[in-house]
Motif scaffolding. Structure first.
Motif, short mmCIF file in Angstrom:
data_model
loop_
_atom_site.label_atom_id
_atom_site.label_comp_id
_atom_site.label_asym_id
_atom_site.label_seq_id
_atom_site.Cartn_x
_atom_site.Cartn_y
_atom_site.Cartn_z
N VAL A 49 38.88 18.22 -25.10
CA VAL A 49 40.27 18.49 -24.69
C VAL A 49 41.21 17.34 -25.05
O VAL A 49 42.40 17.41 -24.78
CB VAL A 49 40.36 18.80 -23.19
CG1 VAL A 49 39.54 20.01 -22.83
CG2 VAL A 49 39.93 17.60 -22.35
N GLY A 50 40.68 16.28 -25.64
CA GLY A 50 41.53 15.21 -26.15
C GLY A 50 41.82 14.09 -25.18
O GLY A 50 42.59 13.17 -25.50
N LEU A 51 41.21 14.09 -24.00
CA LEU A 51 41.49 13.04 -23.02
C LEU A 51 40.84 11.71 -23.39
O LEU A 51 41.28 10.66 -22.95
CB LEU A 51 41.01 13.48 -21.63
CG LEU A 51 41.73 14.68 -21.01
CD1 LEU A 51 41.12 14.99 -19.65
CD2 LEU A 51 43.22 14.38 -20.86
N ALA A 52 39.77 11.77 -24.18
CA ALA A 52 39.05 10.54 -24.52
C ALA A 52 39.95 9.55 -25.27
O ALA A 52 39.82 8.34 -25.09
CB ALA A 52 37.82 10.87 -25.36
N ALA A 53 40.84 10.07 -26.10
CA ALA A 53 41.73 9.18 -26.84
C ALA A 53 42.63 8.40 -25.89
O ALA A 53 42.91 7.21 -26.10
CB ALA A 53 42.57 9.98 -27.82
N LEU A 54 43.08 9.07 -24.82
CA LEU A 54 43.90 8.39 -23.83
C LEU A 54 43.11 7.32 -23.09
O LEU A 54 43.60 6.22 -22.84
CB LEU A 54 44.47 9.41 -22.83
CG LEU A 54 45.42 10.47 -23.40
CD1 LEU A 54 45.82 11.46 -22.31
CD2 LEU A 54 46.65 9.81 -24.00
N LEU A 55 41.86 7.64 -22.75
CA LEU A 55 41.00 6.69 -22.06
C LEU A 55 40.73 5.48 -22.96
O LEU A 55 40.76 4.33 -22.50
CB LEU A 55 39.68 7.34 -21.66
CG LEU A 55 38.63 6.42 -21.04
CD1 LEU A 55 39.15 5.83 -19.73
CD2 LEU A 55 37.33 7.17 -20.79
N ALA A 56 40.45 5.74 -24.23
CA ALA A 56 40.14 4.65 -25.15
C ALA A 56 41.34 3.73 -25.34
O ALA A 56 41.18 2.53 -25.59
CB ALA A 56 39.71 5.23 -26.51
N ALA A 57 42.55 4.29 -25.20
CA ALA A 57 43.76 3.49 -25.39
C ALA A 57 44.19 2.77 -24.12
O ALA A 57 45.06 1.89 -24.16
CB ALA A 57 44.90 4.39 -25.89
N SER A 58 43.62 3.13 -22.98
CA SER A 58 44.02 2.56 -21.70
C SER A 58 43.13 1.39 -21.31
O SER A 58 41.95 1.57 -21.01
CB SER A 58 43.98 3.64 -20.60
OG SER A 58 44.20 3.05 -19.34
#
Length: 208
Positions: free
Chosen positions: A60-69
């Motif tokens: 669902v694409g949430l991993a990119a947000l986690l990786a950037a946080s």
């Protein structure tokens, strides 16, 4: 859906990755040696549940947000390190004595399952690894990218079940033989505690 030409090499790579020494398979090995095969297999199911969550997050694409946080990454790794320290403390103070007869061993219980779940979900490296690894086997021209990611995630979980299940079985069998000795039990407990502390330190100092 990924093609068979994609899935077969992916399965092979996933199996090799499962065999490579890492926090999860070491965790399975130690838990199986200390508590028996059934307990180890229960931990494996918990770890695979965590992988299922990571797969959904990547799809669902949430991993990119986690990786950037930076904050999310730091919170997860600290939580994971603290949990490993807790497991080390439990291992150091584990009782030593005569093992129960076959069939009368420690009941796996929900706590062993949740050990696996927490161990997997509090390791931010896993979701970042999935984010970097799974998309390499996606073919956008075939459409339904999220579905392809989910299928790849399920194949990875299947490989994990096979490899970690084998580790749990062998470790449980040989661990039971070795741990008939109180001295060996004590040595295994201290070794497990030391490994958990080392893994905690490694996770706490890890960078994205």
């Amino acid at each position: 859906m990924p093609s068979l030409d994609t899935l077969l090499p992916f399965l092979g790579i996933a199996i090799l990755l499962g065999l490579a020494p890492g926090p999860d398979n070491i965790f399975v090995l130690l838990q199986s040696a200390m508590h028996g095969t059934r307990a180890g297999l229960t931990v494996v199911l918990g770890l695979c549940t965590g992988l299922l969550v990571h797969t959904a997050v990547v799809a669902v694409g949430l991993a990119a947000l986690l990786a950037a946080s930076v904050v999310a990454f730091t919170v997860l790794k600290i939580a994971g390190a603290l949990y490993l320290i807790y497991l080390a403390w439990q291992a150091f103070r584990a009782p030593v004595g005569e093992l129960p007869k076959a069939g009368e061993g420690v009941k796996p219980g929900k706590h062993m399952y949740w050990r696996g779940v927490v161990m997997n979900l509090t390791n931010p490296k896993v979701v970042i690894f999935f984010l970097a690894f799974l998309p390499q086997f996606v073919t956008p021209e075939r459409g339904h990218v999220a579905l392809q990611l989910m299928v790849l995630g399920f194949v990875f979980i299947l490989a994990t079940l096979l490899v970690f299940g084998a580790i749990a079985w062998f470790s449980g069998v040989f661990g039971r033989i070795l741990m008939r000795s109180a001295r060996v039990q004590r040595a295994v407990n201290w070794f497990a505690g030391t490994v958990f502390l080392a893994l905690a330190g490694r996770l706490a100092l890890s960078q994205r």
